[in-house]
Design a protein around this motif. Sequence first.
Motif, PDB file in Angstrom:
ATOM      1  N   VAL A  45       0.879  -1.236  -0.024  1.00  0.00           N
ATOM      2  CA  VAL A  45      -0.157  -0.006  -0.109  1.00  0.00           C
ATOM      3  C   VAL A  45       0.987   1.308  -0.077  1.00  0.00           C
ATOM      4  N   LEU A  46       0.603   2.138  -0.883  1.00  0.00           N
ATOM      5  CA  LEU A  46       1.552   3.325  -1.196  1.00  0.00           C
ATOM      6  C   LEU A  46       0.236   4.429  -1.076  1.00  0.00           C
ATOM      7  N   TYR A  47       0.742   5.288   0.053  1.00  0.00           N
ATOM      8  CA  TYR A  47      -0.237   6.327   0.549  1.00  0.00           C
ATOM      9  C   TYR A  47       0.300   7.579   0.642  1.00  0.00           C
ATOM     10  N   GLY A  48      -0.555   8.593   0.713  1.00  0.00           N
ATOM     11  CA  GLY A  48      -0.166   9.844   0.891  1.00  0.00           C
ATOM     12  C   GLY A  48      -0.883  10.987   0.545  1.00  0.00           C
ATOM     13  N   PRO A  49      -0.626  12.312   0.869  1.00  0.00           N
ATOM     14  CA  PRO A  49      -1.515  13.241   0.198  1.00  0.00           C
ATOM     15  C   PRO A  49      -1.542  13.395  -1.174  1.00  0.00           C
ATOM     16  N   SER A  50      -2.561  14.220  -1.811  1.00  0.00           N
ATOM     17  CA  SER A  50      -2.615  14.308  -3.332  1.00  0.00           C
ATOM     18  C   SER A  50      -1.604  15.192  -3.607  1.00  0.00           C
ATOM     19  N   GLY A  51      -0.723  15.107  -4.708  1.00  0.00           N
ATOM     20  CA  GLY A  51       0.210  15.824  -5.297  1.00  0.00           C
ATOM     21  C   GLY A  51       1.456  15.680  -4.957  1.00  0.00           C
ATOM     22  N   GLY A  53       3.439  12.941  -5.802  1.00  0.00           N
ATOM     23  CA  GLY A  53       3.993  12.258  -6.688  1.00  0.00           C
ATOM     24  C   GLY A  53       3.633  10.419  -6.970  1.00  0.00           C
ATOM     25  N   LYS A  54       2.750  10.036  -6.214  1.00  0.00           N
ATOM     26  CA  LYS A  54       2.246   8.717  -6.153  1.00  0.00           C
ATOM     27  C   LYS A  54       1.844   8.110  -7.387  1.00  0.00           C
ATOM     28  N   THR A  55       1.081   8.549  -8.050  1.00  0.00           N
ATOM     29  CA  THR A  55       0.599   8.416  -9.434  1.00  0.00           C
ATOM     30  C   THR A  55       1.697   8.388 -10.653  1.00  0.00           C
ATOM     31  N   PHE A  56       2.246   9.508 -10.525  1.00  0.00           N
ATOM     32  CA  PHE A  56       3.172   9.780 -11.526  1.00  0.00           C
ATOM     33  C   PHE A  56       4.467   8.581 -11.367  1.00  0.00           C
ATOM     34  N   SER A  57       4.917   8.513  -9.901  1.00  0.00           N
ATOM     35  CA  SER A  57       5.739   7.433  -9.857  1.00  0.00           C
ATOM     36  C   SER A  57       5.538   6.252 -10.158  1.00  0.00           C
ATOM     37  N   SER A  58       4.192   5.915  -9.776  1.00  0.00           N
ATOM     38  CA  SER A  58       3.731   4.355  -9.906  1.00  0.00           C
ATOM     39  C   SER A  58       3.608   4.056 -11.509  1.00  0.00           C
ATOM     40  N   ALA A 176       4.146   7.938   1.191  1.00  0.00           N
ATOM     41  CA  ALA A 176       4.897   9.075   0.006  1.00  0.00           C
ATOM     42  C   ALA A 176       5.413   9.895   0.921  1.00  0.00           C
ATOM     43  N   GLN A 177       6.900  10.633   0.324  1.00  0.00           N
ATOM     44  CA  GLN A 177       7.625  11.373   0.903  1.00  0.00           C
ATOM     45  C   GLN A 177       7.448  12.714   0.318  1.00  0.00           C
ATOM     46  N   GLY A 211       5.342  20.161   0.959  1.00  0.00           N
ATOM     47  CA  GLY A 211       5.494  18.644   0.542  1.00  0.00           C
ATOM     48  C   GLY A 211       5.075  18.229  -0.841  1.00  0.00           C
ATOM     49  N   SER A 212       4.523  19.013  -1.412  1.00  0.00           N
ATOM     50  CA  SER A 212       3.597  18.467  -2.832  1.00  0.00           C
ATOM     51  C   SER A 212       4.850  18.590  -3.850  1.00  0.00           C
ATOM     52  N   VAL A 213       4.877  17.587  -4.785  1.00  0.00           N
ATOM     53  CA  VAL A 213       5.835  17.336  -5.826  1.00  0.00           C
ATOM     54  C   VAL A 213       5.198  18.107  -7.037  1.00  0.00           C
ATOM     55  N   SER A 214       3.908  18.016  -6.949  1.00  0.00           N
ATOM     56  CA  SER A 214       3.005  18.673  -8.333  1.00  0.00           C
ATOM     57  C   SER A 214       3.315  20.388  -8.034  1.00  0.00           C
ATOM     58  N   SER A 215       3.063  20.807  -6.685  1.00  0.00           N
ATOM     59  CA  SER A 215       3.293  22.149  -6.607  1.00  0.00           C
ATOM     60  C   SER A 215       4.430  22.715  -7.038  1.00  0.00           C
ATOM     61  N   VAL A 216       5.716  22.004  -6.648  1.00  0.00           N
ATOM     62  CA  VAL A 216       6.962  22.153  -6.977  1.00  0.00           C
ATOM     63  C   VAL A 216       7.010  22.362  -8.695  1.00  0.00           C
ATOM     64  N   VAL A 217       6.721  21.406  -9.435  1.00  0.00           N
ATOM     65  CA  VAL A 217       6.670  21.253 -10.632  1.00  0.00           C
ATOM     66  C   VAL A 217       5.808  22.542 -11.372  1.00  0.00           C
ATOM     67  N   LYS A 218       4.859  22.869 -10.830  1.00  0.00           N
ATOM     68  CA  LYS A 218       4.161  23.996 -11.382  1.00  0.00           C
ATOM     69  C   LYS A 218       4.850  25.106 -11.048  1.00  0.00           C
ATOM     70  N   CYS A 219       5.529  25.494 -10.035  1.00  0.00           N
ATOM     71  CA  CYS A 219       6.252  26.619  -9.556  1.00  0.00           C
ATOM     72  C   CYS A 219       7.259  26.806 -10.924  1.00  0.00           C
ATOM     73  N   PHE A 220       8.162  25.508 -11.154  1.00  0.00           N
ATOM     74  CA  PHE A 220       9.067  25.557 -11.852  1.00  0.00           C
ATOM     75  C   PHE A 220       8.548  26.052 -13.349  1.00  0.00           C
ATOM     76  N   ASN A 221       7.556  25.487 -13.798  1.00  0.00           N
ATOM     77  CA  ASN A 221       7.030  25.670 -15.021  1.00  0.00           C
ATOM     78  C   ASN A 221       6.766  27.202 -15.140  1.00  0.00           C
ATOM     79  N   GLN A 222       6.051  27.814 -14.014  1.00  0.00           N
ATOM     80  CA  GLN A 222       5.896  29.483 -14.208  1.00  0.00           C
ATOM     81  C   GLN A 222       7.298  30.087 -14.243  1.00  0.00           C
ATOM     82  N   LEU A 223       8.177  29.797 -13.486  1.00  0.00           N
ATOM     83  CA  LEU A 223       9.509  30.406 -13.329  1.00  0.00           C
ATOM     84  C   LEU A 223      10.053  30.166 -14.737  1.00  0.00           C
ATOM     85  N   GLN A 224       9.902  29.347 -15.500  1.00  0.00           N
ATOM     86  CA  GLN A 224      10.645  29.044 -16.838  1.00  0.00           C
ATOM     87  C   GLN A 224      10.022  30.155 -17.466  1.00  0.00           C
ATOM     88  N   GLU A 225       8.844  30.235 -17.688  1.00  0.00           N
ATOM     89  CA  GLU A 225       8.274  31.189 -18.442  1.00  0.00           C
ATOM     90  C   GLU A 225       8.835  32.845 -18.049  1.00  0.00           C
TER      91      GLU A 225
END
Length: 255
Positions: A45-51, A53-58, A176-177, A211-225
Amino acid sequence: MSNINSKPAIARPKGGVAAIATFDLVAATLEQLTNRRVGMDGIGVLYGPSGWGKTFSSNTLALETRAYFVQMKAVWTKKTFLQKILDEMKFDYDDHASIPELFDMVTSQLGASRRVLILDEFNRAIEKPILAQITREIFDSTQTPLLLVGEEQLPNVMARSQFKQLYRRVSAWAEAQDVTVADAAKLAPIYCPGVGFENAALAALVTFSKGSVSSVVKCFNQLQEHCLTHGIDNMDFASLQKIALPSSSHPKRKI
């Protein structure tokens, strides 16, 4: 039962996939389930809050290890659940087949292939206990490893008496970490290429993302622009403070 948060991973990501902590955790869990001793239960069982990286990693590791990956939906019936597994297996079946017939097809194919079955959004099965029961029976019939992926309350819900048979077959609990500064340093070249980040800026992004991987990714996407628009190739903490970043809630705010 065992918790394998500290166990090193064997599978490494390829191409544009960062080896973040949750990715390593999923890899270690799959290894433990696949290489378990004879007689040991094989459900993880892999568990943790939304965002986190559970789905992406799996899903990424499913592609690398040829595991079956099925993302469950709230509207699924017993028949739909079995059909979706067979669809993932690329198994040809009659749409008019009965539920027992579909179940036999799933267990036959899973037993023959010996490939791991990953069930994402497994909270949906808990909302419909019969799907959790079918999941347990799939394992009992095949002894093939299953990885159940869900939200942070999944272990507590599975501990309820109505799910005790499934709960007792879990041999690996993997939480999930949180995203770390080291994770952010690995994600930056992928999602914000050409921009260097000082450690203080990365630490601020991690704190902002809670703690959210998806939030970090969104930040990087905006910072890239932002960096492309303003010709910036290095980001320090002072510069980062001046930029409005996407939050998980609205409105946008600065660090």
